[in-house]
Each structure stands twice: as C-alpha cells, then as structure tokens.
Scaffold this motif. Structure first.
Motif, short mmCIF file in Angstrom:
data_model
loop_
_atom_site.label_atom_id
_atom_site.label_comp_id
_atom_site.label_asym_id
_atom_site.label_seq_id
_atom_site.Cartn_x
_atom_site.Cartn_y
_atom_site.Cartn_z
N VAL A 152 0.86 -1.19 0.00
CA VAL A 152 0.00 0.00 0.00
C VAL A 152 0.89 1.23 0.00
O VAL A 152 1.89 1.27 0.72
CB VAL A 152 -0.91 0.02 1.25
CG1 VAL A 152 -1.72 1.31 1.29
CG2 VAL A 152 -1.83 -1.19 1.26
N TRP A 153 0.56 2.23 -0.82
CA TRP A 153 1.31 3.47 -0.77
C TRP A 153 0.36 4.66 -0.93
O TRP A 153 -0.75 4.52 -1.42
CB TRP A 153 2.41 3.50 -1.83
CG TRP A 153 1.98 3.60 -3.26
CD1 TRP A 153 1.82 4.73 -4.01
CD2 TRP A 153 1.67 2.50 -4.14
NE1 TRP A 153 1.43 4.41 -5.29
CE2 TRP A 153 1.34 3.06 -5.40
CE3 TRP A 153 1.64 1.12 -3.99
CZ2 TRP A 153 0.99 2.27 -6.49
CZ3 TRP A 153 1.29 0.34 -5.08
CH2 TRP A 153 0.97 0.91 -6.31
N ALA A 154 0.84 5.80 -0.45
CA ALA A 154 0.03 7.02 -0.50
C ALA A 154 0.94 8.21 -0.75
O ALA A 154 2.12 8.21 -0.36
CB ALA A 154 -0.72 7.22 0.81
N LEU A 155 0.42 9.20 -1.43
CA LEU A 155 1.12 10.46 -1.57
C LEU A 155 0.09 11.57 -1.56
O LEU A 155 -1.06 11.37 -1.95
CB LEU A 155 1.98 10.50 -2.83
CG LEU A 155 1.30 10.40 -4.19
CD1 LEU A 155 0.91 11.78 -4.71
CD2 LEU A 155 2.23 9.75 -5.19
N THR B 181 -5.22 16.88 -0.74
CA THR B 181 -5.47 15.95 -1.83
C THR B 181 -4.52 14.79 -1.62
O THR B 181 -3.30 14.99 -1.54
CB THR B 181 -5.25 16.57 -3.21
OG1 THR B 181 -6.24 17.58 -3.45
CG2 THR B 181 -5.34 15.51 -4.31
N GLU B 182 -5.07 13.58 -1.50
CA GLU B 182 -4.26 12.40 -1.23
C GLU B 182 -4.68 11.25 -2.14
O GLU B 182 -5.86 11.04 -2.38
CB GLU B 182 -4.38 11.98 0.23
CG GLU B 182 -3.82 13.01 1.19
CD GLU B 182 -3.98 12.63 2.65
OE1 GLU B 182 -3.28 13.24 3.49
OE2 GLU B 182 -4.81 11.76 2.97
N ILE B 183 -3.68 10.53 -2.64
CA ILE B 183 -3.92 9.35 -3.47
C ILE B 183 -3.47 8.12 -2.70
O ILE B 183 -2.35 8.09 -2.17
CB ILE B 183 -3.15 9.44 -4.79
CG1 ILE B 183 -3.63 10.64 -5.62
CG2 ILE B 183 -3.30 8.15 -5.60
CD1 ILE B 183 -2.81 10.86 -6.88
N TYR B 184 -4.32 7.12 -2.63
CA TYR B 184 -3.98 5.84 -1.99
C TYR B 184 -4.03 4.75 -3.04
O TYR B 184 -5.00 4.68 -3.82
CB TYR B 184 -4.97 5.53 -0.86
CG TYR B 184 -4.85 6.47 0.32
CD1 TYR B 184 -4.05 6.16 1.41
CD2 TYR B 184 -5.53 7.69 0.32
CE1 TYR B 184 -3.93 7.03 2.48
CE2 TYR B 184 -5.42 8.57 1.39
CZ TYR B 184 -4.61 8.23 2.46
OH TYR B 184 -4.48 9.09 3.52
N CYS B 185 -3.00 3.91 -3.09
CA CYS B 185 -2.94 2.83 -4.07
C CYS B 185 -2.51 1.53 -3.39
O CYS B 185 -1.86 1.55 -2.34
CB CYS B 185 -1.95 3.15 -5.18
SG CYS B 185 -2.38 4.58 -6.20
N ALA B 186 -2.85 0.42 -4.02
CA ALA B 186 -2.42 -0.90 -3.56
C ALA B 186 -2.15 -1.77 -4.77
O ALA B 186 -2.92 -1.77 -5.73
CB ALA B 186 -3.48 -1.54 -2.66
N THR C 246 5.13 11.25 0.96
CA THR C 246 4.89 9.90 0.47
C THR C 246 4.96 8.92 1.64
O THR C 246 5.77 9.09 2.56
CB THR C 246 5.95 9.49 -0.59
OG1 THR C 246 7.25 9.54 0.01
CG2 THR C 246 5.89 10.40 -1.79
N LEU C 247 4.12 7.92 1.59
CA LEU C 247 4.01 6.94 2.67
C LEU C 247 3.74 5.58 2.08
O LEU C 247 3.15 5.47 1.00
CB LEU C 247 2.86 7.32 3.61
CG LEU C 247 2.83 8.76 4.15
CD1 LEU C 247 1.42 9.17 4.51
CD2 LEU C 247 3.74 8.88 5.36
N HIS C 248 4.18 4.52 2.78
CA HIS C 248 3.83 3.19 2.30
C HIS C 248 3.63 2.24 3.48
O HIS C 248 4.17 2.43 4.57
CB HIS C 248 4.88 2.64 1.33
CG HIS C 248 6.27 2.52 1.89
ND1 HIS C 248 6.70 1.43 2.59
CD2 HIS C 248 7.31 3.38 1.85
CE1 HIS C 248 7.96 1.61 2.96
NE2 HIS C 248 8.36 2.78 2.53
#
Length: 423
Positions: A3-6, A58-63, A93-95
């Motif tokens: 999982v990551w986010a920015l 504004t944040e995007i979360y992906c997996a 950025t975060l994961h």
C-alpha cells in the motif's frame, strides 16, 4: 501486496498549489480511471486506487503487488500542470504501515487544520464510495478504509478529541463578530450550497442576522437550503449586480475558476460608499480573486487565514490526542497483520485445489470399486489409504532428498506440521 500514498495538505503546501490538485466529487471517477490506466499493465495489472480531495488536502492511496510511488508522483504532477520537482517539495509519500497510520489519523481528525473535526470522515466516505462505484477499490484498500472508519469511531467514543473543536464556520463567525459590533444588523450572502456552506449558514443563522441569501448555480438546491433558514435564493449569475447589498460574503463552490472577481468587488464597494465587506473564501481552488484582499474596506480570509483561529484551544485536546494515538497504533498493527496474511492466500488456494483434486480422484476410484461389488469396509479402507499416501508423499520425498542440513530443517518443519499434540 503493498500500500502506498502520496499527497499534499494545509501543512505542506500553500493554498494556490493545493488548488491545482483539487478534484470535485464528480471528477473523482474519471480521474481514478485515468490514474489506473496510466500504470504499465505488465507490472501493475490491477492497481487499486482512491483519491481524497478536500479544501485542506489531496491524497492518493494505491495498492498493488509492487509499489509505484515515482509513477504516481509523475501522474499527479502532470494532472496539476506543475513540475515534479515543485510537487515533491510540497508533498509527502508513505507506504504500508506509514500509509495506514496516516489514513487512520486523517479519519480520526488528528491531521486536520481543526483538530478533532468530524467533517473529514464524511468526505472520506464519499471518496471511498466514488472509488467503489468506478471499480477502483479492491480488497486491500477496502480493508484499509473500513478499518480507518472503525478506528475513527473508537477514537471519538473513547476520547474527547472532538471536545471544544472550532470549525471553519465557527471561526468565520468569530472573525465577523470582531468586525461588526452586532451581527443581527448584517446581511449575509452564502455562495454555494454544499456541505461546507450548509455548516456556515447554520453557524451564522444562530447569530440571527438581518437577512440570509444563498447564491447557487442550481437555483433549486439553493432554495432548499435557504428555506431551512428563512432566507432567499438567487442565481449565481445575479451575484455581481447584488453584491453591494451584503455585509458578509461566505463562498465555497466547486468552481475551478474564481467566481467573484476584483472588478465586481470594486463596484460593490463604490455602491456601498466603502462600507466594509467581510469575505470568507472556503473554496480550493479559490472562489474569490486573491487581488481582492488588497482593497481597502475588504476583509478577506481564506481557509489558510483561518488557521490561527481554529488552532486556539488545541492545548485542551492534547491529552485526548495521546489516547487517540494508542488506538491508532493498535489499528495499524491489526491492519499490517491482516496485510501480511494476504500474502499466503495464493498458497492456501493452491493447497485447497490440490486436496480437492486428490479427494475427487479417490472418490472416483471408490465408486468404481463399489460398482464391482467390493464391500463398503474394503472401499473405505482403500480410499483412506489412498488419501493418506497422496498427502504424505511430498513430505516423505523431501525427507529422503537433499543434504543433512536441509533434511534436518525439513524434519523439524514436518514434525511441527504433522506431529502436533492436541492441547
């Protein structure tokens, strides 16, 4: 699965930069489709994605199986029309566990400009619903967000994080009260009819202003809100001609361009003979041209300008923050444990498929023996022996292969798996 986010928010990026990356709720679906289709299908065949976009972030979360932060960064920079280097200087950025901790804190109101505010939770639920509707939310992100909602509920139930919270709307009323001696003598215009304006009208209406008006692109929606508070509704197109009538203007629409320009405000001031106008722009991107702030007799505040007001009294909630962080830590650990278990799912599926294949083969053989007239006891004996041999074959083969060290390791594993004693 990773999982990551920015993202960028009120603490990392100025208002105008945030405005370049603001997505209205009806833009989320096509934006998600654009993001997901941008990933190379060979390495990222099914990327899960969600976008949270509010006035403060504004944040995007992906997996996906593989983290693709650089690609996501490039896509976001291009969508906002800015250089990747500029975006990187204002984004975070975060994961994995960091991403989980962040989204739990956001849902709980710990990362908001207004500490403990509850509005973000509703905005997150809207974003998740939009991602679900477009098919962008898979098992992993669904778990992440559902757990974030559960953590947020526990934080609000078990702590006083929301106590004494000062909302943007309440802060606007407080500032207006400093400019006008008696708000009951003021005429207030609200531009827009969304959730933020609804909240603002509620706070100002409590001060019993002389009149309330709602200007909205859709007259029907404006009338619905105005009726609740005994106000009038007007079309957005009529705003420039009527702006001079109002002492207070609060605006928050989803427009991508300013809807109250410098010229309109200058004409309104002239018609008012320079009686002051208090203006609050809660929109991202801006609804009111920033040049308006330089005019005399105009007191213009943006969401960032309200930060100081809403920060007051935060010390009273710091003890609750510590309690909330403990709840969030537990939530993060639980999610990461679940995420770790997900990696074994394909193996479990393969084991179940193999066992079912063995069972099916032995059942077929047993039916044939019964059809030949074999006794039930003999058939059951043969079937159980056949299943046992199939299940043990691989383990036995491993025990007889490899060097001494590998056989010893295999023996320990097999002993742990097959020779456990019931407790």
């Amino acid at each position: 699965m990773s999982v990551w986010a920015l993202g960028l928010n009120h603490t990392t990026a100025p208002l105008d930069l945030r405005g370049r990356f603001a997505f209205a709720l009806d833009q989320i679906a096509p934006t998600l489709q654009s993001l997901r289709s941008s990933f190379p299908s060979s390495r990222h065949p099914q990327v899960e994605a969600a976008i949270i976009s509010t006035c403060n972030r504004t944040e995007i979360y992906c997996a996906s199986e593989h983290i693709a932060l650089d690609h996501t960064f490039g896509w976001l920079a291009e969508s906002g029309g800015v250089a990747p280097t500029l975006l990187r200087s204002h984004a975070y950025t975060l994961h994995d566990d960091e991403a989980a901790r962040h989204v739990f804190r956001v849902a709980s109101g710990l990362d908001s400009m207004v500490l403990g505010e509850a509005q973000i939770l509703g905005q997150m639920k809207d974003a998740v619903r939009a991602a679900e509707n477009v098919g962008a939310l898979g098992t992993t992100l669904n778990q992440l967000f559902q757990r974030s909602f559960a953590v947020a509920k526990e934080v609000r139930t078990a702590t006083e994080i929301g106590a004494h919270s000062i909302s943007m709307a309440a802060a606007a009323v407080r500032l207006a009260g400093q400019l006008f001696e008696d708000l009951r003598k003021t005429r207030v215009l609200f531009v827009g009819a969304g959730e933020m304006i609804d909240l603002a009208v509620t706070h100002f209406a409590a001060k019993e202003p002389k009149s309330i008006a709602i200007a909205n692109r859709t007259l029907e929606r404006g009338e619905k809100l105005a009726t609740r508070f005994g106000g009038e509704a007007m079309r957005l197109a009529d705003l420039p001609a009527r702006l001079a009538e109002f002492d207070i203007v609060v605006s928050c629409t989803a427009s991508t361009l300013p809807i109250i320009g410098l010229g309109a405000v200058e004409r309104a001031l002239k018609a008012r003979k320079h009686r002051p106008i208090f203006m609050v722009d809660l929109a991202v991107p801006r609804d009111i041209e920033p040049e308006v702030k330089a005019l005399e007799d105009v007191y213009l505040y943006t969401v960032d300008d309200l930060a100081h007001v809403v920060q007051q009294g935060q010390a009273n909630r710091q003890a609750a923050v510590a309690q909330a962080e403990v709840i969030i830590d537990a939530g993060v650990q639980s999610f990461m444990h679940w995420l770790g278990q997900r990696s074994t799912v394909p193996l479990i599926q393969q084991l179940n498929a193999q066992a079912d294949e063995w069972r099916s083969a032995e059942m077929t053989r047993a039916r044939k023996l019964l059809a030949k007239g074999e006794s039930v006891d003999a058939v059951l004996e043969a079937m159980s022996r056949g299943l046992t041999q199939k299940m043990m074959h691989g383990a036995m083969a491993e025990l007889h292969s490899g060097d001494a060290a590998s056989r010893e390791q295999t023996a320990q594993t097999i002993s742990r798996l097959f020779l456990r004693k019931e407790r």
